[in-house]
Design a protein around this motif. Structure first.
Motif, short mmCIF file in Angstrom:
data_model
loop_
_atom_site.label_atom_id
_atom_site.label_comp_id
_atom_site.label_asym_id
_atom_site.label_seq_id
_atom_site.Cartn_x
_atom_site.Cartn_y
_atom_site.Cartn_z
N PRO A 161 -19.21 -16.01 13.04
CA PRO A 161 -18.80 -16.58 14.33
C PRO A 161 -19.78 -17.63 14.84
N LEU A 162 -21.10 -17.40 14.65
CA LEU A 162 -22.08 -18.38 15.12
C LEU A 162 -22.07 -19.63 14.24
N ALA A 163 -21.89 -19.47 12.94
CA ALA A 163 -21.79 -20.65 12.07
C ALA A 163 -20.58 -21.49 12.45
N ALA A 164 -19.47 -20.83 12.76
CA ALA A 164 -18.27 -21.55 13.18
C ALA A 164 -18.50 -22.24 14.52
N ALA A 165 -19.15 -21.56 15.45
CA ALA A 165 -19.43 -22.15 16.76
C ALA A 165 -20.35 -23.35 16.60
N LEU A 166 -21.36 -23.24 15.75
CA LEU A 166 -22.28 -24.35 15.53
C LEU A 166 -21.54 -25.58 15.03
N ALA A 167 -20.69 -25.40 14.03
CA ALA A 167 -19.94 -26.53 13.48
C ALA A 167 -19.04 -27.16 14.54
N ALA A 168 -18.37 -26.32 15.32
CA ALA A 168 -17.46 -26.85 16.34
C ALA A 168 -18.22 -27.55 17.46
N ARG B 44 -12.13 -21.27 12.50
CA ARG B 44 -13.19 -21.68 11.58
C ARG B 44 -13.88 -20.47 10.96
N ALA B 45 -13.94 -19.38 11.73
CA ALA B 45 -14.59 -18.16 11.24
C ALA B 45 -13.64 -17.25 10.48
N ASN B 46 -12.39 -17.69 10.32
CA ASN B 46 -11.37 -16.87 9.66
C ASN B 46 -11.16 -15.54 10.37
N LEU B 47 -11.14 -15.61 11.70
CA LEU B 47 -10.93 -14.43 12.53
C LEU B 47 -9.79 -14.69 13.50
N SER B 48 -9.15 -13.63 13.94
CA SER B 48 -8.23 -13.76 15.07
C SER B 48 -9.06 -13.91 16.34
#
Length: 207
Positions: free
Chosen positions: A23-30, A47-51
């Motif tokens: 989730p943090l990696a996805a947030a960083l990219a976004a 981006r995190a492949n989560l709902s």
């Protein structure tokens, strides 16, 4: 180098890919692409492949994602800086070189995280902003105390040690806004050049 220094030195120059939870990696990219306010929770979840409910299970809000990301960033920077300074020994000149090099390498190799930390402080809730600023102040005190020790030893001669400390830190932090690994300067050359500039800023009297 003593055994104690070898232990302290372990890892502060070593950088692989950031080890962030998904989730943090996805947030960083976004956040890096769109900014905090331009990013939706749904985008981060995708981006995190989560709902979205799955993301909220780990982080209950977009703000908690920003806070978690910045907390991990500052914890890493402070730990690396402390190891670098400890490994440098007692001489202020060596400690100054170590903390400057550490700041430079961090802002080259963790530039997206550092960039978010610099640009999105305005987006932090009051409940966490004070804690984040305290982390930054701790890093600045580390630089300032080394400069003060160098002044006491007669190694540094600047008339404005506090201003010089802020200027050196700001210079290192700004690297995250422009450095590219594919650019004309490799990391070692950039460290060499900027360390000379930092020494000039504090009025280093040595060779």
């Amino acid at each position: 180098m003593t055994e104690k220094q070898e232990v302290a030195d372990a890892g502060w120059r070593d950088y692989g890919e950031p080890q962030l939870p998904a989730p943090l990696a996805a947030a960083l990219a976004a956040f890096a692409e769109q900014g905090y306010h331009g990013t939706s929770v749904r985008d981060i979840a995708a981006r995190a492949n989560l709902s979205v409910p799955g993301l909220y299970h780990h982080y209950p809000s977009k703000q908690s994602l920003l806070q978690g990301l910045l907390e991990m960033t500052m914890t890493d920077l402070l730990a690396r800086s402390e190891r670098a300074v400890a490994a440098a020994g007692n001489a202020p000149v060596e400690r100054f070189g170590a903390v400057v090099e550490c700041l430079l390498r961090f802002h080259m190799y963790r530039r997206e995280q550092a960039f978010i930390g610099s640009t999105e402080i305005r987006s932090l809730d009051d409940s966490y902003r004070a804690a984040y600023i305290a982390h930054r102040d701790r890093q600045q005190r580390m630089v300032d105390e080394i400069i003060e020790a160098g002044m006491a030893e007669g190694d540094f001669t600047t008339a404005y040690p506090k201003d010089a400390g802020r200027a050196v830190t700001t210079m290192c932090v700004s690297v995250s806004t422009w450095y590219k690994p594919s650019g004309p300067l490799d990391a070692d050359e950039l460290v060499k050049r900027y360390l000379q500039i930092a020494r000039d800023a504090v009025g280093y009297r040595g060779a």
